[in-house]
Design an enzyme around this catalytic site. Structure first.
Site, PDB file in Angstrom:
ATOM      1  N   ASP A   1      90.171  22.789  37.840  1.00  0.00           N
ATOM      2  CA  ASP A   1      90.354  24.241  37.804  1.00  0.00           C
ATOM      3  C   ASP A   1      89.357  24.810  36.797  1.00  0.00           C
ATOM      4  O   ASP A   1      89.444  24.547  35.597  1.00  0.00           O
ATOM      5  CB  ASP A   1      91.802  24.574  37.401  1.00  0.00           C
ATOM      6  CG  ASP A   1      92.112  26.060  37.529  1.00  0.00           C
ATOM      7  OD1 ASP A   1      91.162  26.862  37.592  1.00  0.00           O
ATOM      8  OD2 ASP A   1      93.297  26.421  37.569  1.00  0.00           O
TER       9      ASP A   1
ATOM     10  N   LYS B   1      87.710  36.437  35.214  1.00  0.00           N
ATOM     11  CA  LYS B   1      87.488  36.641  33.784  1.00  0.00           C
ATOM     12  C   LYS B   1      86.007  36.818  33.476  1.00  0.00           C
ATOM     13  O   LYS B   1      85.630  37.730  32.748  1.00  0.00           O
ATOM     14  CB  LYS B   1      88.012  35.457  32.971  1.00  0.00           C
ATOM     15  CG  LYS B   1      89.159  34.699  33.581  1.00  0.00           C
ATOM     16  CD  LYS B   1      90.480  35.408  33.517  1.00  0.00           C
ATOM     17  CE  LYS B   1      91.494  34.640  34.340  1.00  0.00           C
ATOM     18  NZ  LYS B   1      92.828  35.070  34.307  1.00  0.00           N
TER      19      LYS B   1
ATOM     20  N   TRP C   1      98.996  25.874  33.357  1.00  0.00           N
ATOM     21  CA  TRP C   1      99.176  27.243  33.863  1.00  0.00           C
ATOM     22  C   TRP C   1     100.448  27.284  34.703  1.00  0.00           C
ATOM     23  O   TRP C   1     100.650  26.409  35.557  1.00  0.00           O
ATOM     24  CB  TRP C   1      97.956  27.622  34.700  1.00  0.00           C
ATOM     25  CG  TRP C   1      97.982  28.998  35.307  1.00  0.00           C
ATOM     26  CD1 TRP C   1      98.295  30.160  34.674  1.00  0.00           C
ATOM     27  CD2 TRP C   1      97.653  29.345  36.657  1.00  0.00           C
ATOM     28  NE1 TRP C   1      98.175  31.217  35.556  1.00  0.00           N
ATOM     29  CE2 TRP C   1      97.790  30.740  36.772  1.00  0.00           C
ATOM     30  CE3 TRP C   1      97.247  28.614  37.773  1.00  0.00           C
ATOM     31  CZ2 TRP C   1      97.541  31.425  37.952  1.00  0.00           C
ATOM     32  CZ3 TRP C   1      97.000  29.288  38.962  1.00  0.00           C
ATOM     33  CH2 TRP C   1      97.143  30.680  39.035  1.00  0.00           C
TER      34      TRP C   1
HETATM   35  C1  LMR Z   1      96.835  33.929  33.313  1.00  0.00           C
HETATM   36  O1  LMR Z   1      97.049  32.718  33.202  1.00  0.00           O
HETATM   37  O2  LMR Z   1      97.356  34.776  32.587  1.00  0.00           O
HETATM   38  C2  LMR Z   1      95.894  34.427  34.366  1.00  0.00           C
HETATM   39  O3  LMR Z   1      95.318  33.376  35.028  1.00  0.00           O
HETATM   40  C3  LMR Z   1      96.521  35.419  35.267  1.00  0.00           C
HETATM   41  C4  LMR Z   1      97.448  34.777  36.250  1.00  0.00           C
HETATM   42  O4  LMR Z   1      97.210  34.936  37.453  1.00  0.00           O
HETATM   43  O5  LMR Z   1      98.428  34.136  35.848  1.00  0.00           O
END
Ligand code: LMR
Length: 398
Positions: A211, A246, A130
């Site tokens: 996570d 989510k 992420w």
């Molecule tokens: C994402 O990865 O799109 C979500 O978790 C929203 C974010 O905060 O980035």
């Protein structure tokens, strides 16, 4: 003082939403941020959330402060969601949970807490991960390193490389793992790989930080905890960040939790008191609304059951979209085998689109995809499916 500060780039994910809103193209498609979208293209408020909000509004007596670690009943209910009610670590008092403003705050509070006591430790992130993980841990002061995770060649987990790298992580370092629905690849560890990772963590004595942002979006609420449970079996200590953006659709209410697992109850309590310090100096105490909704739903058996149904329906919807997307690409003559998209878990699909193709789709077709080629499958609807598939076919030939 401020005149020499140059502008920061837009956020890799949330920045796309802002750019999308400004795009006048009537055909525009937002497949950036991980937000669930239904057949009609809406991100609805769950019926159970509406019911909880109505009950909370009627019963509300005060807006006084929450405790620093949040609502006690919510904290217990979150632990039961994460580990399963009756799990031995709960009975032993080895878990302590703080209510946090979303999963991001859970990560940041955990990072601040760990950095205070282990400033020399490095934090290891999957490659890729992420986009905000690196920012959060770097902002807390950590050196951030990568471990291999995904093989573009096989469109699958690179298990040998992953395990070999985790065997080399020094004792005392921190390894960030995705419990399920790996963001951005949608490729998760198998149960056998989880068992190996847990054994390596226990033997090498690095600290897992899990996570858990998508519980219920992979294979279901219970199945998705398999990784957490495998780690809990072998590792005396870990941190877990939970998000209810989510699975309860509470994106804007910033609802999450940080759970600390320690070797014994007194040690856990002592360490957890320092998490409360990290919270106090960050945002003092958490906002109430989202957590009170989650608490109300989870403590009301009929609502809890209805919520599970709503969550199952969102997961099944995304699975259906994955299959339709694979069929759509085939129908539009996109060369290659895209069946891997149907095998991936959670909201995202790692499409294999290059940075140039992602940029072309945005510039020419107003289709917004995160750099790296992550598509929010949950954002594909019957209305935009054909437009998307035609555009992807064109992008591959552009
Ligand atoms: C994402 O990865 O799109 C979500 O978790 C929203 C974010 O905060 O980035």
């Amino acid at each position: 003082m401020l005149e020499h500060i140059t502008a920061a780039p837009p956020d890799a994910i949330l920045g796309l939403t802002e750019a999308f809103k400004l795009d006048p193209n009537p055909h525009k498609v937002n497949l950036g941020a991980g937000v669930f979208v239904d057949e009609q293209g809406r991100t609805p408020i769950l019926a159970t959330v509406k019911a909880a909000e109505a009950a909370l509004l009627a019963a509300a007596q005060t807006k006084s402060y929450m405790p620093i670690a949040g609502d006690p009943q919510y904290r217990r209910l979150v632990q039961e969601l994460v580990f399963g009610a009756g799990h031995p670590v709960l009975a032993a008092g080895r878990a302590q949970t703080a209510q946090t403003p979303g999963g991001t705050a859970a990560l940041r509070v955990g990072a601040d807490f760990l950095h205070k006591f282990f400033p020399q430790a490095a934090v290891w992130l999957s490659q890729p991960t992420w986009a905000n993980h690196r920012g959060v841990f770097a902002a807390a002061g950590f050196a951030v390193k990568d471990y291999p995770y995904y093989s573009a060649a096989t469109q699958d987990l690179d298990t040998p490389a992953l395990l070999a790298a985790l065997r080399q992580v020094p004792a005392g370092d921190i390894v960030l793992l995705h419990a399920c629905c790996h963001n951005p690849t949608g490729v998760d560890l198998t149960p056998a790989a989880w068992a190996e990772v847990a054994a390596i963590a226990a033997e090498r004595r690095w600290l897992p930080f899990v996570d858990f942002a998508y519980q219920g979006y992979g294979d279901g609420l219970e199945a998705d905890r398999a990784g957490v449970l495998a780690l809990a079996e072998r590792c005396p200590e870990m941190l877990i960040s939970s998000s209810f953006s989510k699975n309860f659709g509470l994106y804007q209410d910033r609802t999450g939790a940080l759970t600390l697992l320690g070797a014994d109850a007194p040690g856990t309590a002592a360490a957890f008191s320092n998490i409360e310090i990290a919270i106090r100096v960050n945002y003092s105490n958490p906002p109430a609304h989202g957590a009170l909704i989650v608490r109300h739903i989870l403590k009301t058996p009929a609502l809890a059951q209805q919520w599970r149904g709503e969550l199952d329906a969102m997961r099944q919807h995304i699975t259906g979209v994955r299959h339709k997307f694979v069929e759509g690409l085939k129908r539009h003559g996109v060369p290659g085998d895209y069946s891997f998209i149907a095998r991936q878990k959670g909201m995202f699909s790692f499409s294999g689109l290059t940075a140039t193709q992602v940029a072309w789709l945005r510039a020419e077709k107003s289709i917004y995809i995160v750099g790296g080629g992550r598509i929010n499958v949950a954002g594909i609807t019957p209305a935009n499916m054909d437009y998307l598939c035609t555009a992807v076919a064109a992008a591959l030939q552009a």
